[in-house]
Design a protein around this motif. Structure first.
Motif, PDB file in Angstrom:
ATOM      1  N   PHE A  47      10.662  25.538   1.379  1.00  0.00           N
ATOM      2  CA  PHE A  47      11.797  25.199   2.243  1.00  0.00           C
ATOM      3  C   PHE A  47      12.895  26.270   2.289  1.00  0.00           C
ATOM      4  CE2 PHE A  47      12.994  21.675   4.894  1.00  0.00           C
ATOM      5  CZ  PHE A  47      11.796  20.993   5.018  1.00  0.00           C
ATOM      6  N   THR A 131      11.218  23.011 -11.334  1.00  0.00           N
ATOM      7  CA  THR A 131      12.175  22.041 -10.781  1.00  0.00           C
ATOM      8  C   THR A 131      11.822  20.633 -11.249  1.00  0.00           C
ATOM      9  OG1 THR A 131      12.632  23.392  -8.839  1.00  0.00           O
ATOM     10  CG2 THR A 131      13.069  21.036  -8.630  1.00  0.00           C
ATOM     11  N   GLY A 155       4.381  16.396  -0.867  1.00  0.00           N
ATOM     12  CA  GLY A 155       4.922  17.741  -0.650  1.00  0.00           C
ATOM     13  C   GLY A 155       4.849  18.592  -1.910  1.00  0.00           C
ATOM     14  N   GLY A 156       5.435  19.778  -1.832  1.00  0.00           N
ATOM     15  CA  GLY A 156       5.383  20.714  -2.948  1.00  0.00           C
ATOM     16  C   GLY A 156       6.073  20.167  -4.185  1.00  0.00           C
ATOM     17  N   VAL A 157       7.344  19.819  -4.057  1.00  0.00           N
ATOM     18  CA  VAL A 157       8.081  19.256  -5.199  1.00  0.00           C
ATOM     19  C   VAL A 157       7.468  17.914  -5.591  1.00  0.00           C
ATOM     20  CG1 VAL A 157      10.303  18.280  -5.924  1.00  0.00           C
ATOM     21  CG2 VAL A 157      10.253  20.428  -4.642  1.00  0.00           C
ATOM     22  N   VAL A 176       5.225   7.904   0.457  1.00  0.00           N
ATOM     23  CA  VAL A 176       4.809   8.890   1.479  1.00  0.00           C
ATOM     24  C   VAL A 176       4.852   8.253   2.860  1.00  0.00           C
ATOM     25  CG1 VAL A 176       3.302  10.263  -0.024  1.00  0.00           C
ATOM     26  CG2 VAL A 176       2.403   8.213   1.077  1.00  0.00           C
ATOM     27  N   SER A 177       4.805   9.113   3.895  1.00  0.00           N
ATOM     28  CA  SER A 177       4.967   8.599   5.255  1.00  0.00           C
ATOM     29  C   SER A 177       3.654   8.284   5.965  1.00  0.00           C
ATOM     30  CB  SER A 177       5.772   9.592   6.089  1.00  0.00           C
ATOM     31  OG  SER A 177       5.063  10.815   6.193  1.00  0.00           O
ATOM     32  N   LYS A 181      -1.116  11.424   3.674  1.00  0.00           N
ATOM     33  CA  LYS A 181      -0.273  11.932   2.580  1.00  0.00           C
ATOM     34  C   LYS A 181      -0.479  11.105   1.309  1.00  0.00           C
ATOM     35  CE  LYS A 181       3.135  14.482   5.201  1.00  0.00           C
ATOM     36  NZ  LYS A 181       4.550  14.772   5.445  1.00  0.00           N
ATOM     37  N   PRO A 218      13.515  14.445  -3.301  1.00  0.00           N
ATOM     38  CA  PRO A 218      13.722  15.712  -2.593  1.00  0.00           C
ATOM     39  C   PRO A 218      13.949  15.497  -1.092  1.00  0.00           C
ATOM     40  CG  PRO A 218      11.394  15.451  -3.234  1.00  0.00           C
ATOM     41  CD  PRO A 218      12.079  14.136  -3.480  1.00  0.00           C
ATOM     42  N   ARG A 223      16.931   6.543   3.142  1.00  0.00           N
ATOM     43  CA  ARG A 223      16.250   5.712   2.138  1.00  0.00           C
ATOM     44  C   ARG A 223      17.040   5.625   0.833  1.00  0.00           C
ATOM     45  NH1 ARG A 223      10.797   8.939   1.537  1.00  0.00           N
ATOM     46  NH2 ARG A 223      10.218   9.116   3.704  1.00  0.00           N
ATOM     47  N   VAL A 240      17.307  15.921  -5.521  1.00  0.00           N
ATOM     48  CA  VAL A 240      16.679  17.247  -5.579  1.00  0.00           C
ATOM     49  C   VAL A 240      16.777  17.988  -4.246  1.00  0.00           C
ATOM     50  CG1 VAL A 240      14.495  18.467  -6.026  1.00  0.00           C
ATOM     51  CG2 VAL A 240      15.112  16.512  -7.426  1.00  0.00           C
ATOM     52  N   THR A 243      15.218  17.067   2.692  1.00  0.00           N
ATOM     53  CA  THR A 243      14.338  17.456   3.802  1.00  0.00           C
ATOM     54  C   THR A 243      14.516  16.554   5.023  1.00  0.00           C
ATOM     55  OG1 THR A 243      12.596  16.162   2.779  1.00  0.00           O
ATOM     56  CG2 THR A 243      12.519  18.529   2.422  1.00  0.00           C
ATOM     57  N   ALA A 265      20.175  17.581  -9.498  1.00  0.00           N
ATOM     58  CA  ALA A 265      19.292  18.527 -10.192  1.00  0.00           C
ATOM     59  C   ALA A 265      19.134  19.772  -9.319  1.00  0.00           C
ATOM     60  CB  ALA A 265      17.940  17.898 -10.482  1.00  0.00           C
ATOM     61  N   TRP A 267      17.901  23.242  -9.849  1.00  0.00           N
ATOM     62  CA  TRP A 267      17.222  24.057 -10.869  1.00  0.00           C
ATOM     63  C   TRP A 267      17.655  25.520 -10.829  1.00  0.00           C
ATOM     64  CZ3 TRP A 267      13.470  27.942  -9.787  1.00  0.00           C
ATOM     65  CH2 TRP A 267      12.937  28.534 -10.951  1.00  0.00           C
ATOM     66  N   LEU A 314       5.979  23.497   7.406  1.00  0.00           N
ATOM     67  CA  LEU A 314       7.004  22.784   6.621  1.00  0.00           C
ATOM     68  C   LEU A 314       7.963  22.050   7.544  1.00  0.00           C
ATOM     69  CD1 LEU A 314       8.008  25.506   3.994  1.00  0.00           C
ATOM     70  CD2 LEU A 314       6.770  23.393   3.529  1.00  0.00           C
ATOM     71  N   ARG A 317       6.755  18.823   9.184  1.00  0.00           N
ATOM     72  CA  ARG A 317       6.441  17.746   8.238  1.00  0.00           C
ATOM     73  C   ARG A 317       4.943  17.557   8.030  1.00  0.00           C
ATOM     74  NH1 ARG A 317       9.717  12.042   8.810  1.00  0.00           N
ATOM     75  NH2 ARG A 317       9.130  11.114   6.834  1.00  0.00           N
TER      76      ARG A 317
HETATM   77  N1  LIG Z   1      17.058  21.071  -6.403  1.00  0.00           N
HETATM   78  C1  LIG Z   1      16.236  22.054  -6.642  1.00  0.00           C
HETATM   79  O1  LIG Z   1      16.361  22.753  -7.645  1.00  0.00           O
HETATM   80  C2  LIG Z   1      15.122  22.315  -5.683  1.00  0.00           C
HETATM   81  C3  LIG Z   1      14.051  23.129  -6.029  1.00  0.00           C
HETATM   82  C4  LIG Z   1      12.998  23.275  -5.136  1.00  0.00           C
HETATM   83  C5  LIG Z   1      13.056  22.641  -3.881  1.00  0.00           C
HETATM   84  N2  LIG Z   1      14.139  21.900  -3.566  1.00  0.00           N
HETATM   85  C6  LIG Z   1      14.241  21.190  -2.281  1.00  0.00           C
HETATM   86  O2  LIG Z   1      13.357  20.087  -2.291  1.00  0.00           O
HETATM   87  C7  LIG Z   1      13.015  19.767  -0.958  1.00  0.00           C
HETATM   88  C8  LIG Z   1      11.527  19.559  -0.852  1.00  0.00           C
HETATM   89  O3  LIG Z   1      10.838  20.779  -0.945  1.00  0.00           O
HETATM   90  P1  LIG Z   1       9.260  20.804  -0.848  1.00  0.00           P
HETATM   91  O4  LIG Z   1       8.841  22.192  -1.104  1.00  0.00           O
HETATM   92  O5  LIG Z   1       8.670  19.707  -1.630  1.00  0.00           O
HETATM   93  O6  LIG Z   1       9.037  20.464   0.712  1.00  0.00           O
HETATM   94  P2  LIG Z   1       7.741  19.856   1.407  1.00  0.00           P
HETATM   95  O7  LIG Z   1       6.519  20.290   0.680  1.00  0.00           O
HETATM   96  O8  LIG Z   1       7.831  20.162   2.859  1.00  0.00           O
HETATM   97  O9  LIG Z   1       7.897  18.282   1.184  1.00  0.00           O
HETATM   98  C9  LIG Z   1       9.006  17.614   1.646  1.00  0.00           C
HETATM   99  C10 LIG Z   1       8.673  16.180   2.036  1.00  0.00           C
HETATM  100  O10 LIG Z   1       9.852  15.668   2.649  1.00  0.00           O
HETATM  101  C11 LIG Z   1       9.477  14.589   3.499  1.00  0.00           C
HETATM  102  N3  LIG Z   1      10.266  14.606   4.736  1.00  0.00           N
HETATM  103  C12 LIG Z   1      11.005  13.588   5.182  1.00  0.00           C
HETATM  104  N4  LIG Z   1      11.606  13.916   6.327  1.00  0.00           N
HETATM  105  C13 LIG Z   1      11.243  15.156   6.625  1.00  0.00           C
HETATM  106  C14 LIG Z   1      11.545  16.043   7.698  1.00  0.00           C
HETATM  107  N5  LIG Z   1      12.375  15.669   8.701  1.00  0.00           N
HETATM  108  N6  LIG Z   1      10.995  17.267   7.707  1.00  0.00           N
HETATM  109  C15 LIG Z   1      10.193  17.666   6.700  1.00  0.00           C
HETATM  110  N7  LIG Z   1       9.863  16.874   5.630  1.00  0.00           N
HETATM  111  C16 LIG Z   1      10.389  15.618   5.607  1.00  0.00           C
HETATM  112  C17 LIG Z   1       7.979  14.760   3.788  1.00  0.00           C
HETATM  113  O11 LIG Z   1       7.331  13.667   3.147  1.00  0.00           O
HETATM  114  P3  LIG Z   1       6.955  12.340   3.961  1.00  0.00           P
HETATM  115  O12 LIG Z   1       6.393  12.792   5.281  1.00  0.00           O
HETATM  116  O13 LIG Z   1       5.922  11.713   3.090  1.00  0.00           O
HETATM  117  O14 LIG Z   1       8.223  11.578   4.072  1.00  0.00           O
HETATM  118  C18 LIG Z   1       7.587  16.046   3.063  1.00  0.00           C
HETATM  119  O15 LIG Z   1       6.312  15.944   2.476  1.00  0.00           O
HETATM  120  C19 LIG Z   1      13.588  20.883  -0.089  1.00  0.00           C
HETATM  121  O16 LIG Z   1      14.805  20.427   0.459  1.00  0.00           O
HETATM  122  C20 LIG Z   1      13.848  22.005  -1.075  1.00  0.00           C
HETATM  123  O17 LIG Z   1      14.872  22.875  -0.631  1.00  0.00           O
HETATM  124  C21 LIG Z   1      15.161  21.715  -4.434  1.00  0.00           C
END
Ligand SMILES: NC(=O)c1ccc[n+]([C@@H]2O[C@H](COP(=O)([O-])OP(=O)(O)OC[C@H]3O[C@@H](n4cnc5c(N)ncnc54)[C@H](OP(=O)(O)O)[C@@H]3O)[C@@H](O)[C@H]2O)c1
Length: 329
Positions: A47, A131, A155-157, A176-177, A181, A218, A223, A240, A243, A265, A267, A314, A317
Motif C-alpha cells: 500500500f 507489523t 490481504g498482506g497484513v 473477509v469480503s 478471500k 488494517p 466496521r 493498523v 484501506t 500500531a 510499526w 491493490l 481490492r
Molecule cells: N501500521 C503499520 O505499521 C502498517 C504496516 C504495514 C501496512 N500498514 C497498512 O495496512 C493496510 C493494509 O495493507 P495490506 O498490505 O494488507 O493491503 P492489502 O493486501 O491490499 O489488504 C487490504 C485489505 O483491505 C480490505 N479493503 C477494504 N476496503 C478496501 C478498499 N476500498 N480498497 C482496498 N482494500 C480494501 C480488503 O479486504 P476485504 O476485501 O476482505 O475487505 C483488502 O484485502 C494499509 O493501509 C497499509 O498502509 C500499516
C-alpha cells in the motif's frame, strides 16, 4: 541497473517510469555510510507504494525516487561485521529503492532467508510479518489461548497476522469480503472465516464464546464500531491501517462501559530507530518459520514492466496475500 521511479504524483497509471541508473552506493539513509547491497530477485509491492504514486504517504522523498520497501535477493556486498555476507540469500527491508535490480538496506534490516522460503516469500516477509508481530505482541499484549479477529484477512497484513497469531497459540477468526478471500484466509491458516456482511459481529461472538480478545484492523472505515462491540471484557482493537479510505472515530464511553482499549500500531515509526528491537522480532519470526507457522502467501506476481498493474491490484481490492514484482526473471 534498471529501476522504476516515481516521476510525478499522479497515481499508478502515469506516475511510474522505467529508467537506467548507476547502482546505488553501499549507504542507507538509516545507516549513513553503511549498507548491504542486494541483487534484487523479487520486490514486494504494498500500500505505501500505491499511496506514494499520489504523494499521500508519510515517507515523501523528493521526485524522482525509486519506491519499493522490501526485497528478496542475494547479497552483493555487506559492511564488515554484518551477519550476512556476499552470496547469501536474504530478505531485506530497504524502505525505498526496492523496485530496482540493485537495492541497499541497513544491515539490521537484512536477514538470511531460510531455505524453506523462496525470493518472492522473502519479499513478503518483513513489512507485514514485523507489523503483525509488533501489533499482536508489543502493542496488543496477546496471550496464548486468546482469540484474534483479523480484518482484511486475505490481504498482506491480514494473512501475516493470521499466521503470527496462530503461531503464538491464538485462535484466529478471519473477516473477509468474499468467499474467494475466505479460501485465501483459510490457506493462510485461519481457524474460522466470517464474511463481512450483515450479522458478522454476532457470528464472531458465537464463534468465540462471547467476544474476541484482540481485533487487528488494517481496514478502518465503518466496521470500527462493530469491532469494538465484538470485544470481550478487557479486549483490544489494534489500529493498523485504513484501506477502506475513512478514518473511524471512537466514542470513548464505549471503552469505559466494557473495559476495552483502542491501541495504535505504527510499526515503521517505532522500529526504524531500534535495531535491537528489529533483530529480536526477526529472531522470533525465524522461530515461527522453523515451526512451520509462517509461510508468506504470495498472490499475483507481475513482471518488472508491469508495476502499475501490480499497484492497481491493490487499489481495486483484488489483491490477495502479497503482491510481488519479479525483478530478476
Ligand atoms: N501500521 C503499520 O505499521 C502498517 C504496516 C504495514 C501496512 N500498514 C497498512 O495496512 C493496510 C493494509 O495493507 P495490506 O498490505 O494488507 O493491503 P492489502 O493486501 O491490499 O489488504 C487490504 C485489505 O483491505 C480490505 N479493503 C477494504 N476496503 C478496501 C478498499 N476500498 N480498497 C482496498 N482494500 C480494501 C480488503 O479486504 P476485504 O476485501 O476482505 O475487505 C483488502 O484485502 C494499509 O493501509 C497499509 O498502509 C500499516
Amino acid at each position: 541497473m534498471r529501476a522504476i521511479q516515481i516521476v510525478e504524483e499522479s497515481g499508478p497509471d502515469t506516475a511510474l517510469k522505467i529508467v537506467e541508473l548507476p547502482d546505488p552506493e553501499a549507504s542507507h539513509m538509516l545507516t549513513p555510510g553503511a549498507g548491504v547491497l542486494v541483487e534484487v530477485h523479487a520486490a514486494g509491492v504494498s500500500f505505501p507504494e500505491l499511496l506514494q504514486t499520489r504523494g499521500q504517504y508519510q515517507l515523501k522523498p523528493p521526485l524522482p525516487f525509486i519506491p519499493g520497501s522490501e526485497v528478496g535477493g542475494v547479497v552483493v556486498s555487506a559492511p564488515e561485521g554484518a551477519v550476512v555476507k556476499a552470496g547469501d540469500r536474504v530478505a531485506a527491508f530497504c524502505a525505498l529503492g526496492g523496485f530496482a535490480e540493485t537495492a541497499v538496506a541497513p544491515e539490521f534490516f537484512t536477514f538470511a532467508l531460510p531455505d524453506e522460503l523462496d525470493y518472492a516469500q522473502g519479499a513478503a516477509l518483513i513489512l507485514n510479518y514485523h507489523t503483525a508481530y509488533f501489533a499482536l505482541v508489543l502493542r496488543g499484549q496477546l496471550q496464548r489461548g486468546e482469540s484474534v479477529l483479523v480484518h482484511g484477512a486475505a490481504g498482506g497484513v491480514g494473512t501475516a497476522t493470521i499466521q503470527v497469531a496462530r503461531g503464538l497459540g491464538a485462535k484466529t477468526v478471519a473477516l473477509v469480503s468474499s468467499e474467494h478471500k475466505g479460501e485465501v484466509a483459510r490457506q493462510a491458516g485461519a481457524d474460522e472465516v466470517v464474511l463481512a456482511q450483515e450479522g458478522w459481529r454476532e457470528r464472531v461472538k458465537e464463534l468465540t464464546g462471547g467476544g474476541v480478545d484482540v481485533v487487528v484492523d488494517p481496514v478502518g472505515g465503518d466496521r470500527f464500531t462493530d469491532s469494538l462491540r465484538s470485544l470481550r471484557e478487557t479486549g483490544r482493537v489494534i489500529v493498523v491501517g485504513f484501506t477502506a479510505g475513512s478514518i473511524p472515530e471512537v466514542k470513548v464511553n464505549r471503552l469505559l462501559l466494557n473495559n476495552t482499549e483502542v491501541i495504535g500500531a505504527g510499526w515503521g515509526a517505532y522500529a526504524m530507530a531500534k535495531p535491537e528491537y528489529v533483530r529480536e522480532t526477526s529472531a522470533a519470526l525465524l522461530d515461527l518459520i522453523e515451526s512451520g507457522a509462517i509461510r508468506p502467501l504470495v498472490g499475483e506476481r507481475f513482471k518488472f514492466g508491469d508495476a502499475a498493474d501490480a499497484l492497481r491490484a491493490l487499489e481495486t481490492r483484488r489483491a490477495t496475500g502479497k503482491i510481488v514484482l519479479d525483478v530478476k526473471e
